[in-house]
Design an enzyme around this catalytic site. Structure first.
Site, PDB file in Angstrom:
ATOM      1  N   HIS A  82      13.302  -4.847   3.916  1.00 56.90           N
ATOM      2  CA  HIS A  82      12.455  -4.193   4.872  1.00 56.90           C
ATOM      3  C   HIS A  82      12.991  -4.565   6.185  1.00 56.90           C
ATOM      4  O   HIS A  82      13.328  -5.640   6.797  1.00 56.90           O
ATOM      5  CB  HIS A  82      11.090  -4.865   4.493  1.00 56.90           C
ATOM      6  CG  HIS A  82       9.996  -4.138   5.644  1.00 56.90           C
ATOM      7  ND1 HIS A  82       9.416  -3.224   5.663  1.00 56.90           N
ATOM      8  CD2 HIS A  82       9.467  -4.793   6.668  1.00 56.90           C
ATOM      9  CE1 HIS A  82       8.615  -2.601   6.270  1.00 56.90           C
ATOM     10  NE2 HIS A  82       8.631  -3.756   7.234  1.00 56.90           N
ATOM     11  N   ASP A 161      -4.326  -2.979   3.877  1.00 61.57           N
ATOM     12  CA  ASP A 161      -3.407  -2.770   4.890  1.00 61.57           C
ATOM     13  C   ASP A 161      -3.453  -1.375   5.478  1.00 61.57           C
ATOM     14  O   ASP A 161      -3.246  -1.281   6.716  1.00 61.57           O
ATOM     15  CB  ASP A 161      -2.004  -2.845   4.293  1.00 61.57           C
ATOM     16  CG  ASP A 161      -0.848  -2.778   5.616  1.00 61.57           C
ATOM     17  OD1 ASP A 161      -1.163  -3.526   6.393  1.00 61.57           O
ATOM     18  OD2 ASP A 161       0.049  -1.949   5.429  1.00 61.57           O
ATOM     19  N   ARG A 168      -6.071  -1.297  13.485  1.00 60.01           N
ATOM     20  CA  ARG A 168      -5.280  -2.151  14.713  1.00 60.01           C
ATOM     21  C   ARG A 168      -4.372  -1.016  15.511  1.00 60.01           C
ATOM     22  O   ARG A 168      -4.434  -1.479  16.816  1.00 60.01           O
ATOM     23  CB  ARG A 168      -3.980  -3.113  13.867  1.00 60.01           C
ATOM     24  CG  ARG A 168      -4.838  -4.213  13.129  1.00 60.01           C
ATOM     25  CD  ARG A 168      -3.587  -4.726  12.355  1.00 60.01           C
ATOM     26  NE  ARG A 168      -2.470  -4.999  12.616  1.00 60.01           N
ATOM     27  CZ  ARG A 168      -1.119  -5.127  12.306  1.00 60.01           C
ATOM     28  NH1 ARG A 168      -0.974  -4.535  11.035  1.00 60.01           N
ATOM     29  NH2 ARG A 168      -0.247  -5.214  12.972  1.00 60.01           N
ATOM     30  N   SER A 183       0.721  -7.604   7.013  1.00 58.66           N
ATOM     31  CA  SER A 183       0.974  -6.154   6.535  1.00 58.66           C
ATOM     32  C   SER A 183       2.291  -5.879   6.117  1.00 58.66           C
ATOM     33  O   SER A 183       2.418  -5.377   4.878  1.00 58.66           O
ATOM     34  CB  SER A 183       0.949  -5.380   7.865  1.00 58.66           C
ATOM     35  OG  SER A 183       1.386  -3.875   7.569  1.00 58.66           O
ATOM     36  N   LYS A 187       2.639  -5.636   1.430  1.00 55.45           N
ATOM     37  CA  LYS A 187       3.487  -4.535   0.630  1.00 55.45           C
ATOM     38  C   LYS A 187       4.599  -4.812  -0.111  1.00 55.45           C
ATOM     39  O   LYS A 187       4.810  -4.443  -0.987  1.00 55.45           O
ATOM     40  CB  LYS A 187       3.655  -3.093   1.845  1.00 55.45           C
ATOM     41  CG  LYS A 187       2.336  -2.812   2.491  1.00 55.45           C
ATOM     42  CD  LYS A 187       3.104  -1.537   3.121  1.00 55.45           C
ATOM     43  CE  LYS A 187       3.575  -1.876   4.418  1.00 55.45           C
ATOM     44  NZ  LYS A 187       2.598  -2.381   5.648  1.00 55.45           N
TER      45      LYS A 187
END
Length: 438
Positions: A82, A161, A168, A183, A187
């Site tokens: 990621h 999320d 947010r 967050s 995931k």
């Protein structure tokens, strides 16, 4: 338990218990706690912070808010990757086929872009016919067959999320270490990978503008992974200029293909290879990163990495011939050169302004419902530290019918600074954080 008491506790700098965090997440997802109460709690977290234990409890509560993915049907160690995001960050399209070509397994769920440029799914959908929606059974079959598949998030994955991020975004609480970590890691954990490699960006085009903040975020996420039983490692890398030369969906696919063809060196390739090497070691395919680098070089030289990408494209309904002829990707209506108006060195860039320029051309979204033109964007012809003369081409703009060309040019030129002195170049990879260092 009352949400007002939780807000007051965090507003006053208190440490929230696991039970209080679970109450907050469960009630918000169920619609029992309204936005107008969650917003001040988020702002209190932004100002007062959360410690590692609170952040881990927040992450795991978010994971528990929805479904989780079971990848046990896929043999071997599944390693996910990621990036915290940036401009021309096309590493996923390079890393996935590379790791698969070396014997690793990459079962990846990605997202769309909301902001200056498209996300991984938008890039893949610029390949004619490519389908990012796949059943879990088909997803597993593709990974078993060619070692890599990249799909959109399926089912009810981490609904907390989705709700929290939307709030947010409109309450200026995105750039908080704990909220970002929760967050990202919720995931990743829900997506079912055995091990995780993170690429945490820092610089003008990143969430974390300062290196210290990026290192703090990386340590936080690596620590959460360890506490959740998912071995996690992180690289902290530079985002003071676009990572690759291509900015725009089909253009970024083209650059990824050409790197897999062995045609390009540079920053995008260097970061992609560093991430892929780390994934191969974590996946127990290679004994160390030196061994991994040798395997990666062979995967490109032999054409195997490119073949894996072509096979994944084919199995997900796309046209695999784009890996042999990038001219089959969407093409812009017009290509216009952007020329230097003064001589000197490319001294600095505001990567966010450069990203917004691409969005104004039509390569990104300002609202979720906006359509993306896959063909538009630009190709950088100069990088930080390069000498430029008046009239030199800095970039080539790929323009479509709906491009706001004047605004895009203004943003682009505002994001480029040409100075008299050659600048000191930032490091590309600042540091690596392994599980024992979090």
């Amino acid at each position: 338990m009352r949400i007002v008491d939780i807000i007051e506790k965090k507003r006053n700098g208190g440490e929230l218990s696991k039970e209080e965090i679970e109450f907050f997440i469960r009630g918000y997802v169920a619609g029992e706690i309204p936005d107008y109460q969650v917003a001040p709690l988020l702002m209190s977290i932004w100002f007062k912070g959360m410690n590692k234990r609170e952040t881990t409890d927040l992450t795991l509560s978010m994971v528990a808010s929805g479904d989780t993915v079971d990848l046990s049907a896929i043999p071997g160690i599944k390693v996910d990757k990621h990036s915290t995001g940036g401009v021309a960050d096309t590493t996923t399209l390079i890393v996935g086929p590379l790791v698969a070509a070396c014997g690793g397994r990459v079962a990846k769920m990605s997202g769309r872009g909301l902001g200056h440029t498209g996300g991984t799914l938008d890039k893949l959908e610029s390949i004619p016919g490519f389908q990012v929606s796949q059943s879990m059974e088909r997803f597993a079959e593709i990974v078993k067959t060619c070692g890599v598949s990249i799909i959109g998030q399926t089912g009810n994955l981490v609904p907390a999320d989705k709700k929290l991020y939307a709030l947010r975004d409109v309450t200026c609480t995105v750039d908080n270490v704990s909220l970002i970590a929760g967050s990202v890691m919720s995931k990743k954990i829900a997506s079912g990978a055995d091990k995780i490699v993170l690429d945490v960006k820092t610089g003008s085009g990143a969430f974390m503008k300062e290196l210290d903040g990026a290192v703090e975020l990386a340590r936080m996420m690596v620590g959460i992974g360890a506490l959740a039983g998912r071995e996690t490692h992180a690289l902290v890398t530079d985002m003071n200029q676009p990572l690759g030369n291509a900015v725009g969906n089909a253009l970024e696919v083209r650059e990824a293909i050409e790197i897999l063809q062995g045609k390009h060196d540079g920053d995008l390739k260097a970061v992609s290879f560093a991430l892929a090497a780390k994934m191969l070691v974590l996946g127990e395919v290679c004994r160390d990163e030196k061994d991994a680098r040798q395997k990666l070089d062979r995967a490109v030289a032999s054409g195997e990495a490119l073949r894996r990408f072509a096979r994944m494209i084919e199995m997900q309904g796309g046209d695999p011939s784009v890996t042999e002829d990038v001219g089959r990707l969407p093409q812009a209506k017009e290509i216009l050169p952007v020329k230097a108006e003064k001589a000197g060195y490319l001294a600095s860039t505001d990567a966010v302004s450069l990203g917004i320029s691409a969005m104004l051309l039509g390569a990104g979204r300002s609202k979720k419902e906006d359509a993306i033109d896959p063909a538009v964007g630009y190709w950088m012809k100069k990088r930080l530290g390069d000498r430029v003369a008046v009239g030199d081409v800095i970039a080539e703009f790929h323009v479509g019918e709906h491009s706001d060309l004047d605004a895009a040019l203004a943003r682009f030129r505002g994001g480029i600074h040409i100075g008299e002195a050659k600048p000191d170049l930032p490091k590309l990879i600042y540091t690596t954080i392994d599980e024992g260092e979090a």
